[in-house]
Scaffold this motif. Sequence first.
Motif, PDB file in Angstrom:
ATOM      1  N   SER B 238     -14.748 -16.521  -6.073  1.00 36.37           N
ATOM      2  CA  SER B 238     -15.264 -15.177  -6.274  1.00 36.37           C
ATOM      3  C   SER B 238     -14.274 -14.308  -7.031  1.00 36.37           C
ATOM      4  CB  SER B 238     -15.620 -14.530  -4.936  1.00 36.37           C
ATOM      5  OG  SER B 238     -14.510 -14.471  -4.107  1.00 36.37           O
ATOM      6  N   SER B 242     -16.129 -14.556 -14.283  1.00 35.24           N
ATOM      7  CA  SER B 242     -17.399 -15.232 -13.996  1.00 35.24           C
ATOM      8  C   SER B 242     -17.631 -16.552 -14.733  1.00 35.24           C
ATOM      9  CB  SER B 242     -18.553 -14.290 -14.247  1.00 35.24           C
ATOM     10  OG  SER B 242     -18.623 -13.400 -13.182  1.00 35.24           O
ATOM     11  N   ASP B 299     -20.879  -9.659  -0.678  1.00 32.08           N
ATOM     12  CA  ASP B 299     -20.287  -9.823  -2.001  1.00 32.08           C
ATOM     13  C   ASP B 299     -21.064 -10.933  -2.712  1.00 32.08           C
ATOM     14  OD1 ASP B 299     -18.786 -10.644  -4.160  1.00 32.08           O
ATOM     15  OD2 ASP B 299     -16.887 -10.160  -3.213  1.00 32.08           O
ATOM     16  N   LYS B 301     -20.661 -12.811  -5.451  1.00 36.28           N
ATOM     17  CA  LYS B 301     -20.042 -14.066  -5.858  1.00 36.28           C
ATOM     18  C   LYS B 301     -19.579 -14.885  -4.664  1.00 36.28           C
ATOM     19  CE  LYS B 301     -17.558 -14.196  -9.706  1.00 36.28           C
ATOM     20  NZ  LYS B 301     -16.583 -13.742 -10.703  1.00 36.28           N
ATOM     21  N   ALA B 360     -24.287 -13.397 -12.121  1.00 39.26           N
ATOM     22  CA  ALA B 360     -23.404 -12.498 -11.376  1.00 39.26           C
ATOM     23  C   ALA B 360     -22.425 -11.836 -12.327  1.00 39.26           C
ATOM     24  CB  ALA B 360     -22.654 -13.271 -10.297  1.00 39.26           C
ATOM     25  N   GLU B 364     -21.932  -7.906 -13.050  1.00 41.03           N
ATOM     26  CA  GLU B 364     -20.624  -7.284 -12.883  1.00 41.03           C
ATOM     27  C   GLU B 364     -20.212  -6.585 -14.174  1.00 41.03           C
ATOM     28  OE1 GLU B 364     -17.687 -10.092 -11.779  1.00 41.03           O
ATOM     29  OE2 GLU B 364     -16.179  -8.574 -11.330  1.00 41.03           O
ATOM     30  N   HIS B 365     -20.558  -7.205 -15.309  1.00 46.10           N
ATOM     31  CA  HIS B 365     -20.213  -6.655 -16.619  1.00 46.10           C
ATOM     32  C   HIS B 365     -20.862  -5.292 -16.824  1.00 46.10           C
ATOM     33  CE1 HIS B 365     -18.722  -7.266 -20.672  1.00 46.10           C
ATOM     34  NE2 HIS B 365     -19.884  -6.864 -21.159  1.00 46.10           N
ATOM     35  N   ASP B 368     -20.120  -3.078 -12.910  1.00 53.79           N
ATOM     36  CA  ASP B 368     -18.765  -2.989 -12.358  1.00 53.79           C
ATOM     37  C   ASP B 368     -18.730  -3.107 -10.852  1.00 53.79           C
ATOM     38  OD1 ASP B 368     -17.214  -2.894 -14.606  1.00 53.79           O
ATOM     39  OD2 ASP B 368     -17.680  -0.780 -14.949  1.00 53.79           O
ATOM     40  N   THR B 369     -19.625  -3.863 -10.258  1.00 51.02           N
ATOM     41  CA  THR B 369     -19.539  -4.093  -8.824  1.00 51.02           C
ATOM     42  C   THR B 369     -20.115  -5.459  -8.504  1.00 51.02           C
ATOM     43  OG1 THR B 369     -20.188  -3.338  -6.650  1.00 51.02           O
ATOM     44  CG2 THR B 369     -21.760  -2.988  -8.408  1.00 51.02           C
ATOM     45  N   ARG B 370     -19.612  -6.026  -7.384  1.00 45.43           N
ATOM     46  CA  ARG B 370     -20.191  -7.292  -6.939  1.00 45.43           C
ATOM     47  C   ARG B 370     -20.872  -7.107  -5.598  1.00 45.43           C
ATOM     48  NH1 ARG B 370     -14.895 -10.219  -7.879  1.00 45.43           N
ATOM     49  NH2 ARG B 370     -14.918 -10.492  -5.639  1.00 45.43           N
TER      50      ARG B 370
END
Lengths: 112, 512
Positions: B238, B242, B299, B301, B360, B364-365, B368-370
């Motif tokens: 994680s 990615s 989370d 990932k 994922a 995230e790109h 900006d959060t997972r």
Amino acid sequence: MSTYILCFVLFLVGLYGVITRRNLIKIAISLSIMEFSVFLILVLIGYVDDGKAPIVNLQATDAVYVDPLPQAMVLTAIVIGLATTAMLMAISIRLYRKYKTFDIREIKNLRG
Amino acid sequence: MDALIPLFVAIPLISAFLIMILGKVIPGFHSFLAPLTLLALLVMAVFVFSGLGNDSLHYTLGGWGVEGGTPIGIYMVLDGFSILMLCIINLIGFIALFYSLSYIRKYTAEANYYALFCLIVAGMNGVVLSGDLFNLFVFLEVSVISSYALVAFGVGKTELEASFKYQVLGVLASMLILLAIGLIYWKTKTLNMAEARSLLDTGPPDPFLLFVQVLLISGFGLKAAIIPFHAWLPDAHSSAPSPISAMLSGVLIKAVGIYVLIRLFFNVFATGHDVAVLITVLGTISMVVGSLVAIIQWDLKRLLAYSSISQIGYVVMAFGMGLILLEKGDNIQAATLAMAGGVYHLMNHAVFKGLLFLNAGALEHRLDTRDLKQMGGIAPVMPVTSSTSFMASMSISGIPPFNGFFSKLIIVIAAVNGGFYLLAVLAVVISMVTLAYFLKFQRYAFFNKGLSQVREKIREAPFPMSFSMIILAALCLAMSMIAFPSVREAILQPAIDALMQADFSSTTFTGI
């Protein structure tokens, strides 16, 4: 036989260090101890009683040589061990810069 | 075609070297050379695969062949099973690298990233092709050391901590593996897998060999993250960037963990009943526990990483059943089916888990959060990511038109035919649990309406990322074709033959 047992004890000493030490550098040292105990076992596997270094002398036909293959393996494995230790040290230093400590009890962002 | 074999290792090594040397001088050189390298490897792998059939190829390094009945050189062997792994490694490698072209711009030191990526591929190709135990160890270390560096590539607090954890357990595993290889050499005085096979095959069960096998199971179990040895995987997979997570979860744990375990226990050792049962039990435990832990993750990932453990459990369980049935010897049909299911699920998992990690990464790109709790309502603004991840989720949970359904079906049928009714029931139940946590992912990430008003400025992922995801989603559908009997004969049967007729392939290339 006792040499093999001593090498295995050395392996266990390394394992004990990895499990119980709290300091990143000491963990890295313990891992190195483990590595070197395995290397010693490999060299011992190739040892022949009263054997000489495996540089073949055609005049002495009855000479006994130790097995060169484990030695070649150990040389390769030492280089690999160097790479892993360097990597561990690099990560430890980066961790120290982020957390200002080597104590693994302070470094615990990841859980679950 | 024999001459192509060393190129699978040499080409990525050379391009890693060139990227480090010339990447500083020529701007943009790395982002041009690295995808080209992986594309060339993929084309080569498919070319070799199309012409291979039931053959096995081998290459002797430096021309040192068999001398006086003993193979003295280093052999590289390519048979039905390794070519499947090669295709998968280079396919996922190419797609993840193409995806990285836009993903990795937010990091500094891009050239290092591409060089390490080429090294990881070189190491995995080497592991899969090696016919020599120590050579295998060296390539394994090449790929895992580059993966340590890639996990820490973000150099944040969590990345460094995950990488340190991964390294400590990785070095421990490597030392167990090296010790086991040394002990095999002590017993047989050879490192060649085919010759070791002919020496280890005879005689009654030996406690010494049992010790070696347990060492190997622990060592490669740590590399493959089977459940009692899994502690590093959720952190490492994680925390990595990615595309690297896709590589690690999609192919690295298979190439350096599962592949080697299968190769050693089918083709080198004459595996006894106890060890076969041990492997099956470990696989079943990871299948069950991995998916139960995945449900409670928030989370994204980390959820995918635990799901990897669970899916790897399916593969290990299938091969364990195959080993038990082969050892009994009265139900070869079911054993073949179990192994076919295992190989098929191995390939499928690489595709859909690679795709899920790329999804994922896209989320995230842009966000900006997972954290799944902070997502929601993204389906209308990111249609490509949403639809591909929906296909991957359905595929991994075993919903019919997709590939995951067929491989799980084959495993369940094999379990019923072989008389493992409990395992068949568990496989079906865990498949439903998988569906549960992937529906959770779908709902919280894409369909929850609560947060949709703040999502105005979010756009679809850039072209390289969307393109890679679409290709993998198409493969999710296309690979369900392998379930048809005639296609299965052509693609999976050579791999199973290579595993079952170990003596045959060893005699053809060493002449012992």
